[in-house]
Design a protein around this motif. Structure first.
Motif, short mmCIF file in Angstrom:
data_model
loop_
_atom_site.label_atom_id
_atom_site.label_comp_id
_atom_site.label_asym_id
_atom_site.label_seq_id
_atom_site.Cartn_x
_atom_site.Cartn_y
_atom_site.Cartn_z
N UNK A 1 -1.15 -10.91 4.78
CA UNK A 1 -0.15 -11.42 3.91
C UNK A 1 1.25 -10.57 3.91
N UNK A 2 2.11 -11.04 4.86
CA UNK A 2 3.20 -10.22 5.06
C UNK A 2 4.07 -10.33 3.74
N UNK A 3 4.25 -11.05 3.26
CA UNK A 3 4.89 -11.38 2.08
C UNK A 3 4.53 -10.23 0.81
N UNK A 4 3.40 -9.98 0.73
CA UNK A 4 2.92 -9.06 -0.34
C UNK A 4 3.11 -7.62 0.11
N UNK A 5 2.99 -7.37 1.42
CA UNK A 5 3.58 -6.12 2.02
C UNK A 5 4.93 -5.64 1.55
N UNK A 6 5.96 -6.74 1.93
CA UNK A 6 7.19 -6.65 1.71
C UNK A 6 7.58 -6.25 0.31
N UNK A 7 6.74 -7.04 -0.57
CA UNK A 7 7.05 -6.78 -2.02
C UNK A 7 6.58 -5.09 -2.36
N UNK A 8 5.50 -4.76 -1.65
CA UNK A 8 5.10 -3.36 -1.91
C UNK A 8 6.10 -2.37 -1.43
N UNK A 9 6.67 -2.72 -0.03
CA UNK A 9 7.84 -1.71 0.60
C UNK A 9 9.33 -1.93 -0.11
N UNK A 10 9.44 -3.23 -0.33
CA UNK A 10 10.99 -3.48 -0.51
C UNK A 10 11.16 -3.59 -1.83
N UNK A 11 10.36 -4.09 -2.81
CA UNK A 11 10.49 -4.41 -4.43
C UNK A 11 9.70 -3.74 -5.37
N UNK A 12 9.15 -2.56 -5.07
CA UNK A 12 8.41 -1.78 -5.92
C UNK A 12 8.68 -0.19 -5.99
N UNK A 13 7.95 0.41 -7.14
CA UNK A 13 8.22 1.75 -7.16
C UNK A 13 7.02 2.66 -6.84
N UNK A 14 5.91 1.69 -6.26
CA UNK A 14 4.59 2.36 -5.84
C UNK A 14 4.83 3.52 -4.86
N UNK A 15 4.16 4.63 -5.00
CA UNK A 15 3.95 5.57 -3.94
C UNK A 15 3.06 5.13 -2.78
N UNK A 16 3.63 5.08 -1.71
CA UNK A 16 2.65 4.70 -0.68
C UNK A 16 1.99 5.87 0.00
N UNK A 17 0.89 5.75 0.58
CA UNK A 17 0.38 6.76 1.76
C UNK A 17 -0.18 5.70 2.73
N UNK A 18 0.46 5.71 3.71
CA UNK A 18 0.17 4.79 4.75
C UNK A 18 -0.52 5.30 6.03
N UNK A 19 -1.53 4.70 6.27
CA UNK A 19 -2.38 4.88 7.69
C UNK A 19 -2.00 3.75 8.49
N UNK A 20 -0.98 3.98 9.63
CA UNK A 20 -0.70 2.93 10.56
C UNK A 20 -1.84 2.69 11.56
N UNK A 21 -1.55 1.59 12.37
CA UNK A 21 -2.59 1.17 13.20
C UNK A 21 -2.92 2.33 14.38
N UNK B 1 10.83 5.69 1.97
CA UNK B 1 10.13 4.38 2.26
C UNK B 1 11.31 3.41 2.78
N UNK B 2 10.95 2.82 3.98
CA UNK B 2 11.86 1.97 4.66
C UNK B 2 11.64 0.70 3.94
N UNK B 3 12.61 -0.17 4.20
CA UNK B 3 12.58 -1.74 4.01
C UNK B 3 11.67 -2.29 5.17
N UNK B 4 10.98 -3.53 4.83
CA UNK B 4 10.14 -3.78 5.92
C UNK B 4 10.60 -5.18 6.30
N UNK B 5 11.02 -5.38 7.72
CA UNK B 5 11.50 -6.67 7.97
C UNK B 5 10.41 -7.54 8.06
N UNK B 6 10.80 -8.91 8.22
CA UNK B 6 10.04 -10.09 8.34
C UNK B 6 8.82 -9.95 9.53
N UNK B 7 9.30 -9.05 10.63
CA UNK B 7 8.50 -9.02 11.88
C UNK B 7 7.54 -7.80 11.56
N UNK B 8 7.66 -7.37 10.24
CA UNK B 8 6.85 -5.84 10.12
C UNK B 8 7.20 -4.81 10.69
#
Length: 336
Positions: free
Chosen positions: A196-216, A293-300
């Protein structure tokens, strides 16, 4: 002859004579140090089942809610249209095999909402909002997500104020090119992001949630040999047999492709929350960088935003701590 020296053990104050074995002492009860919401595709890749079992057996955290989430439509792991419902059912089955009374287990949405759909106050979303708004606990709240972010994004769209109350620990996202130490970055989209890429964009681009990311590239560090894994699960009773069966069902689909290892890629959710350091609790045994926290593009891909709120990007995970603790807890649960 030298006199016998009495030494006080560091193990719960037990006393032993020099040169003799220590008498085992029961561990003191562990008070929880954090609250967790667990959100994962428990009908999908079985790595989430290992994460769930490990969290359920970890006394340093209190689990407020378990959510079963969806994966891609017609995914080979679960081709049904009821993926989240199945995930919730399987989570309950595993908790029963472990002999654990679980917290509420709910199904999230069974698919990503279509673009432009207003957020819906589903039971899962309503429960997320209520937990984030609790005022009767000072424990930090971690949202541990091992797949997509549909239900958290829906909750934030309905109640943006909860963002500052949550730390999202997420297994997902593409590699960061500047953190690969000379390894060429992959260009294909990452699995959990595309659920659900739109949901991930919401978290990165339109929230103030603190993110701890474990990328691929980092969650792939949780690679373990099947010989070790099978040996450990053989000592883990009914829950071990359940986990091994889940793995074998996946491996049977690709008998000539998966080799001698498996990736328990969701296990960092446990490492970074339940297995924090004793003093000044933090995930100090795993390496990370802090950046805006960066903005997330449509391609991730990541679009730099110097004004973004600080986030953590993990570069390594303490695999020794993770695997040894998991297997010790599974063995102990099988003998209680």
């Amino acid at each position: 002859m030298l006199p016998t020296v009495r030494r006080r053990s560091v193990l719960a104050g037990s006393v032993a004579l020099a040169g003799t074995a220590l008498v085992p002492v029961a561990r003191a009860a562990q008070a929880p140090r954090a609250r967790l919401i667990l959100d994962n595709d428990y009908s999908g890749d079985p790595d989430g089942l290992f994460q769930l079992a490990h969290h359920l057996l970890s006394p340093s955290v209190t689990i407020s809610l378990i959510l079963g989430s969806h994966i891609h439509p017609n995914d080979f792991m679960d081709r049904s249209t009821r993926q989240a419902d199945h995930a919730a059912t399987i989570a309950g089955e595993l908790a029963a095999l472990l002999g654990v009374t679980p917290p509420p287990i709910l199904a999230g949405r069974n698919s990503a909402p279509p673009p432009g759909t207003p957020p819906e106050p589903t039971p899962a979303v309503t429960r997320i909002i209520a937990e984030a708004r609790r005022s009767d606990s000072r424990l930090p709240l971690y949202y541990c997500a091992g797949a997509g972010l549909t239900d958290l994004a829906e909750a934030l769209r309905l109640a943006p104020d909860i963002g500052r109350r949550i730390t999202l620990v997420w297994i997902g996202g593409m590699e960061w090119p500047d953190l690969l130490l000379g390894v060429p970055p992959r260009t294909d989209a990452e699995y959990n992001l595309t659920i659900d890429s739109a949901a991930v964009e919401t978290l990165f681009n339109a929230s103030d949630v603190t993110i701890w990311q474990v990328p691929r590239n980092v969650y792939r560090q949780l690679t373990i040999g099947m010989a070790e894994l099978e040996n450990a699960l053989a000592q883990a009773g009914r829950a071990g047999a359940f986990l091994l069966d889940a793995l074998q069902q996946v491996r049977a689909r690709f008998p000539d492709r998966l080799g001698e290892t498996y990736i328990l890629g969701d296990s960092p959710l446990v490492t970074l929350t339940a297995l924090q350091t004793p003093y000044e609790p933090d995930s100090a045994s795993s390496d990370y960088v802090v950046r805006p926290t960066p903005k997330l593009g449509p391609d991730g891909r990541y679009l730099p935003d110097p004004t973004g709120r600080p986030m953590r990007v993990y570069r390594t995970i303490d695999t020794r701590l993770t695997f040894t603790d998991l297997f010790a807890k599974l063995r102990a649960a099988a003998h209680t």
